[in-house]
Design an enzyme around this catalytic site. Structure first.
Site, PDB file in Angstrom:
ATOM      1  N   CYS A  79       0.831  -1.203   0.000  1.00 17.44           N
ATOM      2  CA  CYS A  79       0.000   0.000   0.000  1.00 17.44           C
ATOM      3  C   CYS A  79       0.872   1.262   0.000  1.00 17.44           C
ATOM      4  O   CYS A  79       1.670   1.464   0.917  1.00 17.44           O
ATOM      5  CB  CYS A  79      -0.910   0.006   1.227  1.00 17.44           C
ATOM      6  SG  CYS A  79      -1.854   1.542   1.405  1.00 17.44           S
ATOM      7  N   LYS A 114     -10.689  -8.835   6.335  1.00 19.03           N
ATOM      8  CA  LYS A 114     -10.197  -8.113   7.504  1.00 19.03           C
ATOM      9  C   LYS A 114     -10.690  -8.731   8.814  1.00 19.03           C
ATOM     10  O   LYS A 114     -11.870  -9.085   8.934  1.00 19.03           O
ATOM     11  CB  LYS A 114     -10.653  -6.659   7.434  1.00 19.03           C
ATOM     12  CG  LYS A 114     -10.165  -5.929   6.200  1.00 19.03           C
ATOM     13  CD  LYS A 114     -10.940  -4.651   5.955  1.00 19.03           C
ATOM     14  CE  LYS A 114     -10.603  -4.065   4.594  1.00 19.03           C
ATOM     15  NZ  LYS A 114     -11.511  -2.986   4.185  1.00 19.03           N
TER      16      LYS A 114
END
Length: 483
Positions: free
Chosen positions: A30, A57
């Site tokens: 990221c 997640k």
């Protein structure tokens, strides 16, 4: 509780953040999380990392950050901060020892305005390659990005500084960097052809320890992007999983022996900070050879390792057939011969002999580096030793001038470049960077080498090298430093 492998739904929640550190919830590829990692490294803040699987997640992560985004910071007091620019400004205020933002309100506002302008095109670095993969027209996006890059170049021309807010790196440089690291990921290098100052800025940034500590290879970025575009992101791409027996932490006496080498790959026995083992890692990466790594504790070597190599040195290569090859040059030549798809050594016998002779000459330089470091540590005068080193660097510089090529074997990287590189990577560790000041072609070579994916994939920051080396000289080497 630091993790490299991403944690998923159902993973137990980590315990409290230890005192005197901060926790970063991140994802390895990221660019926004990289901004926060850059600031953490640049400011020398002690932190641990939990990488999050962004498609699956954990519930406890969503409780901390309902948006489910990274980066997210958590303090020992349970304070949670998220969004890249906000986390970075928080760190700069909470840890004021090395300020990255300007001291004046206007200076800070100026950097925020520049970041706001850049935010309009930052995702173009992803949109362009992803739409190309789908066969879509990207001419409009390319035009917008070129305009933005030209404006950044003009800003540097006007400022007459190395970086965007002076001659040292500040917050804005770290905020922009992650997208420029990904230039090659999207095959966007030609966009820099008409922005010479921006190109220089990028080269300067690649020298920065925080950048080196957070960088991924071009191949890794491309592979992740390809999976992401296909809606199959591999958040753990490039990590060696337990079933392949790879290790980052070193194996010491008493460690269980690894099993057989899996089919279709080789095993490298290494040590993370060893320049000779790095030679072999460079060749493995450059040739795209599938391999796993077992790092060895060189002060407490496992008995099973000494059976494979009685000398107890790294690097050592082991094949699925049980063949064991050791010594850096020998392992590297072996790999180049066994995996001929991308040859690093020249095709002709004389070409090979030339590179081997050059390496023989270079082998006289490497002891000089250690001598200078040892003498300086004792408080001795090193001017004579440095003069000898400068003479040797001058000879290498003259070789490049005479050949009129970018690298020592031509205009592409070959075997000899990789054999020499690990010691040039450590010039900062030896505190002899200034010995390159009068060798412009050799200096250019080092800058070009820093752009190479294999170099990026095997690199350590100067700070990490220095810390390891000083501990080594003190008789207390930490082979797992930084893990």
């Amino acid at each position: 509780m630091s993790t490299e492998k991403s944690v998923i739904k159902g993973t137990p929640e980590p315990g409290p953040v230890p005192k005197d550190i901060i926790r970063l919830y991140s994802m390895r590829f990221c660019p926004y999380a990289q901004r926060t990692r850059l600031v953490l490294h640049a400011k020398g803040i002690k932190f641990d990392t939990i990488n999050i699987h962004l498609k699956n997640k954990p519930e406890w992560f969503l409780e901390k950050n309902p948006l489910g985004m990274v980066p997210t910071l958590e303090t020992p007091a349970g304070e949670v901060i998220y969004e890249s620019a906000i986390t970075c400004e928080y760190l700069d205020e909470a840890y004021p020892e090395k300020k990255l933002l300007p001291s004046t309100p206007y200076g800070q506002a100026r950097q925020r305005m520049m970041l706001e302008h850049f935010s309009k095109v930052e995702l173009h670095f992803y949109k362009i390659p992803m739409r190309r993969l789908k066969g879509e027209d990207v001419s409009g996006l390319e035009a917008e990005l070129k305009v933005s890059l030209t404006k950044l170049d003009e800003y540097l021309v006007k400022k007459e500084t190395k970086f965007f807010d002076g001659d040292t790196i500040t917050m804005i440089d770290y905020m922009l960097w992650p997208f420029f690291e990904r230039i090659e990921m999207g095959d966007l290098e030609p966009f820099l052809d008409n922005t010479p100052e921006l190109k220089k800025w990028r080269a300067h940034m690649l020298e920065d320890p925080a950048v080196k500590a957070t960088i991924h290879s071009v191949e890794s970025h491309k592979a992740f992007l390809k999976g992401y575009a296909a809606e199959k992101p591999d958040y753990d791409y490039g990590l060696f999983l337990p079933q392949t027996m790879s290790s980052e932490k070193s194996f010491a006496a008493g460690s269980p022996a690894p099993g057989p080498v899996p089919k279709d790959q080789v095993r490298l026995y290494s040590m993370r900070f060893c320049p000779f083992a790095q030679r072999t890692r460079l060749v493995l990466h450059a040739k795209g050879i599938k391999f796993e790594t077992i790092n060895i504790h060189l002060k407490q070597k496992p008995d099973w390792f000494l059976e494979k190599n009685p000398d107890g040195l790294v690097p050592v290569i082991e094949t699925p057939a049980g063949e064991v090859v050791n010594e850096s040059v020998i392992t590297s030549v072996f790999l180049d011969e066994v995996y001929p798809e991308k040859k690093l050594l020249p095709a002709t016998p004389f070409g090979k002999a030339q590179q081997k002779m050059m390496l023989e000459h270079f082998s006289k330089i490497t002891p000089q580096l250690f001598k200078i470091s040892s003498a300086r540590r004792k408080g001795d005068d090193v001017s004579g030793l440095e003069a000898e080193l400068k003479e040797k660097f001058t000879s290498l510089n003259e070789y490049l001038v005479k050949r009129k090529t970018k690298f020592f074997g031509g205009d592409t990287i070959t075997f000899i470049d990789y054999m020499m590189w690990p010691f040039f990577e450590r010039l900062g560790m030896f505190e002899v960077q200034h010995c390159l000041d009068h060798t412009p072609e050799l200096k250019k070579w080092t800058e070009l080498m820093l752009e190479d994916p294999a170099v990026k994939a095997t690199m350590h920051s100067t700070e990490n090298h220095k810390t390891f080396y000083n501990n080594f000289l003190d008789g207390k080497p930490d082979f797992d430093y930084g893990l």
